[in-house]
Write a protein that holds these residues in place. Structure first.
Motif, PDB file in Angstrom:
ATOM      1  N   LYS A   1       6.215  64.421  36.366  1.00 25.59           N
ATOM      2  CA  LYS A   1       6.142  62.837  35.959  1.00 25.59           C
ATOM      3  C   LYS A   1       7.471  62.494  35.158  1.00 25.59           C
ATOM      4  N   ARG A   2       8.087  63.554  34.689  1.00 25.31           N
ATOM      5  CA  ARG A   2       9.272  63.641  33.609  1.00 25.31           C
ATOM      6  C   ARG A   2       8.770  62.606  32.327  1.00 25.31           C
ATOM      7  N   VAL A   3       7.641  63.024  31.898  1.00 27.54           N
ATOM      8  CA  VAL A   3       7.054  62.150  30.723  1.00 27.54           C
ATOM      9  C   VAL A   3       7.109  63.091  29.554  1.00 27.54           C
ATOM     10  N   ASN A   4       7.928  62.703  28.630  1.00 26.25           N
ATOM     11  CA  ASN A   4       7.992  63.155  27.269  1.00 26.25           C
ATOM     12  C   ASN A   4       6.772  63.341  26.523  1.00 26.25           C
ATOM     13  N   LEU A   5       6.113  64.507  26.284  1.00 24.31           N
ATOM     14  CA  LEU A   5       5.128  64.614  25.411  1.00 24.31           C
ATOM     15  C   LEU A   5       5.306  65.594  24.182  1.00 24.31           C
ATOM     16  N   SER A   6       6.509  65.640  23.734  1.00 23.06           N
ATOM     17  CA  SER A   6       6.748  66.563  22.602  1.00 23.06           C
ATOM     18  C   SER A   6       6.021  66.448  21.370  1.00 23.06           C
ATOM     19  N   ARG A   7       5.488  65.071  20.948  1.00 20.81           N
ATOM     20  CA  ARG A   7       4.708  65.010  19.867  1.00 20.81           C
ATOM     21  C   ARG A   7       3.319  65.242  20.123  1.00 20.81           C
ATOM     22  N   VAL A   8       2.939  65.563  21.172  1.00 21.22           N
ATOM     23  CA  VAL A   8       1.253  65.757  21.727  1.00 21.22           C
ATOM     24  C   VAL A   8       1.063  67.397  21.322  1.00 21.22           C
ATOM     25  N   PHE A   9       2.042  68.270  21.658  1.00 21.32           N
ATOM     26  CA  PHE A   9       1.872  69.791  21.264  1.00 21.32           C
ATOM     27  C   PHE A   9       2.745  70.113  20.171  1.00 21.32           C
ATOM     28  N   ASP A  10       1.858  71.416  19.547  1.00 21.60           N
ATOM     29  CA  ASP A  10       2.610  72.073  18.602  1.00 21.60           C
ATOM     30  C   ASP A  10       3.455  73.276  18.907  1.00 21.60           C
ATOM     31  N   GLU A  11       4.056  74.112  17.914  1.00 26.53           N
ATOM     32  CA  GLU A  11       5.070  74.971  18.526  1.00 26.53           C
ATOM     33  C   GLU A  11       4.329  76.048  19.334  1.00 26.53           C
ATOM     34  N   ARG A  12       2.998  76.086  19.277  1.00 29.51           N
ATOM     35  CA  ARG A  12       2.238  77.365  20.003  1.00 29.51           C
ATOM     36  C   ARG A  12       1.951  76.597  21.333  1.00 29.51           C
ATOM     37  N   GLY A  13       2.124  75.485  21.661  1.00 28.66           N
ATOM     38  CA  GLY A  13       1.760  74.846  22.989  1.00 28.66           C
ATOM     39  C   GLY A  13       0.365  74.141  22.867  1.00 28.66           C
ATOM     40  N   ALA A  14      -0.346  74.204  21.817  1.00 28.36           N
ATOM     41  CA  ALA A  14      -1.529  73.637  21.747  1.00 28.36           C
ATOM     42  C   ALA A  14      -1.577  72.063  21.329  1.00 28.36           C
ATOM     43  N   TYR A  15      -2.552  71.448  21.584  1.00 22.75           N
ATOM     44  CA  TYR A  15      -2.601  70.093  21.234  1.00 22.75           C
ATOM     45  C   TYR A  15      -2.554  70.074  19.425  1.00 22.75           C
ATOM     46  N   SER A  16      -1.593  68.890  19.208  1.00 20.53           N
ATOM     47  CA  SER A  16      -1.140  68.743  17.698  1.00 20.53           C
ATOM     48  C   SER A  16      -1.978  67.703  17.013  1.00 20.53           C
ATOM     49  N   TYR A  17      -2.752  67.607  16.139  1.00 15.89           N
ATOM     50  CA  TYR A  17      -3.293  66.547  15.360  1.00 15.89           C
ATOM     51  C   TYR A  17      -3.701  67.215  14.059  1.00 15.89           C
ATOM     52  N   LYS A  18      -3.779  66.073  13.008  1.00 15.45           N
ATOM     53  CA  LYS A  18      -4.073  66.756  11.592  1.00 15.45           C
ATOM     54  C   LYS A  18      -5.549  66.292  11.329  1.00 15.45           C
ATOM     55  N   ASP A  19      -6.093  65.122  11.708  1.00 11.33           N
ATOM     56  CA  ASP A  19      -7.370  64.666  11.308  1.00 11.33           C
ATOM     57  C   ASP A  19      -8.059  63.865  12.557  1.00 11.33           C
TER      58      ASP A  19
END
Length: 322
Positions: free
Chosen positions: A29-47
């Protein structure tokens, strides 16, 4: 030892989407989800709040009923591979058609059709309002649930940020769902204090509580849960991953069970928390010494607490016999 067969009652459909599945849809779908994943390709969040933002951002790629059908097949096949024979999955009209009843019916039809095509596992849907979206939207979600209640949609619940509003604010939505004959559950006692669980019992009148683990901080509340037979949908790996407890050894699941509280074990949002049902069982065996008898009891509890018809329940209990 990993006990099978398993029953899972607390699983979010979008939250069970594997990162590679979401990336695949994003590319299509050509959606930019760069902030969703970390450098390993896992979901990224801190809290926890970061987790909610990432969760909702990832749903951007789920735009059509067919997307949800594909996701349903993926999630059920992975659950089945973990030995799960019956699962109840949280479905939200907020993400499936924006709470528009006509659109919701289309999404739901696609999900149900996909679920029926996966052999070896049965699924029921718990329509879920999002607490931090507010009580007005929860009313709309409840109407969607009431209008589609039946053999597949069998429950109503609430997830989201427990710090937003009070349980009483959502009483109308739960009353609406109750009148439609739906089973009731709600997240409480995760990041909210024991009072959150008590308020949920008093004002929403649920038979199950999602998480509920902070009830352990109030002995009188623990006694009430045991006395009233309220079932806790406990997700140990989720609680540790989100920092509620520093490690599994500190988790109160063993103390709750010893106090006579009815508990079940689930994964919540497994790829976000790097867990599976097999991982959950292995951790409980390793840390608390749980064996086959423990796991049979919690699965029998899950079968009895499931929002399903009597024939399905009887079949599940037979399959759990030694």
């Amino acid at each position: 030892m990993s006990f099978s067969p398993k029953i899972e009652l607390h699983l979010h459909l979008e939250g069970a989407a594997p990162p590679d599945f979401v990336r695949r849809l994003a590319d299509e779908k050509r959606v930019n989800l760069s902030r969703v994943f970390d450098e390993r390709g896992a979901y990224s969040y801190k809290d926890f709040e970061g987790f909610l933002r990432t969760y909702e951002a990832a749903t951007q790629v789920l735009r059509t009923p067919e997307d949800y059908a594909r996701l349903t097949r993926e999630v059920l096949e992975r659950s089945r591979d973990q030995g799960v024979i019956y699962t109840e999955i949280f479905l939200s009209p907020d993400f499936c058609g924006g709470r528009d009843l006509s659109a919701w019916r289309e999404y739901l039809g696609a999900i149900e059709e996909a679920a029926s095509a996966v052999d070896g596992i049965a699924m029921r849907g718990i329509v879920t309002c999002i607490r931090h979206f507010g009580p007005d939207k929860a009313r709309q979600t409840a109407r969607c649930a009431a209008e589609t209640a039946g053999a597949f949609v069998t429950g109503f619940g609430m997830g989201g940020n427990e710090a937003m509003g009070t349980a009483r604010d959502f009483a109308w939505a739960f009353d609406c769902a109750r009148e439609a004959g739906l089973g009731l559950t709600s997240h409480a006692g995760e990041f909210g204090r024991p009072a959150s669980v008590r308020d949920t019992l008093d004002h929403l009148r649920v038979s199950r509580v999602g998480h509920g683990v902070r009830a352990i901080e109030d002995p009188a509340l623990v006694e009430r849960l045991a006395r009233e037979g309220i079932v806790l949908e406990v997700c140990p790996g989720s609680n540790v991953a989100l920092g509620l407890y520093a490690k599994i050894e500190a988790h109160p699941v063993e103390r709750l069970l010893a106090a006579g509280v009815d508990i079940t074990v689930s994964t919540d949002d497994p790829p976000f928390f790097h867990t599976t049902m097999r991982d959950e069982y292995d951790a409980l065996e390793r840390v608390f010494g749980w064996g086959e008898d423990h796991f049979r009891v919690i699965n029998q509890t899950a079968a009895r607490a499931a929002f399903c018809d009597a024939a399905t329940r009887e079949d599940l209990l037979k399959r759990l016999e030694p």
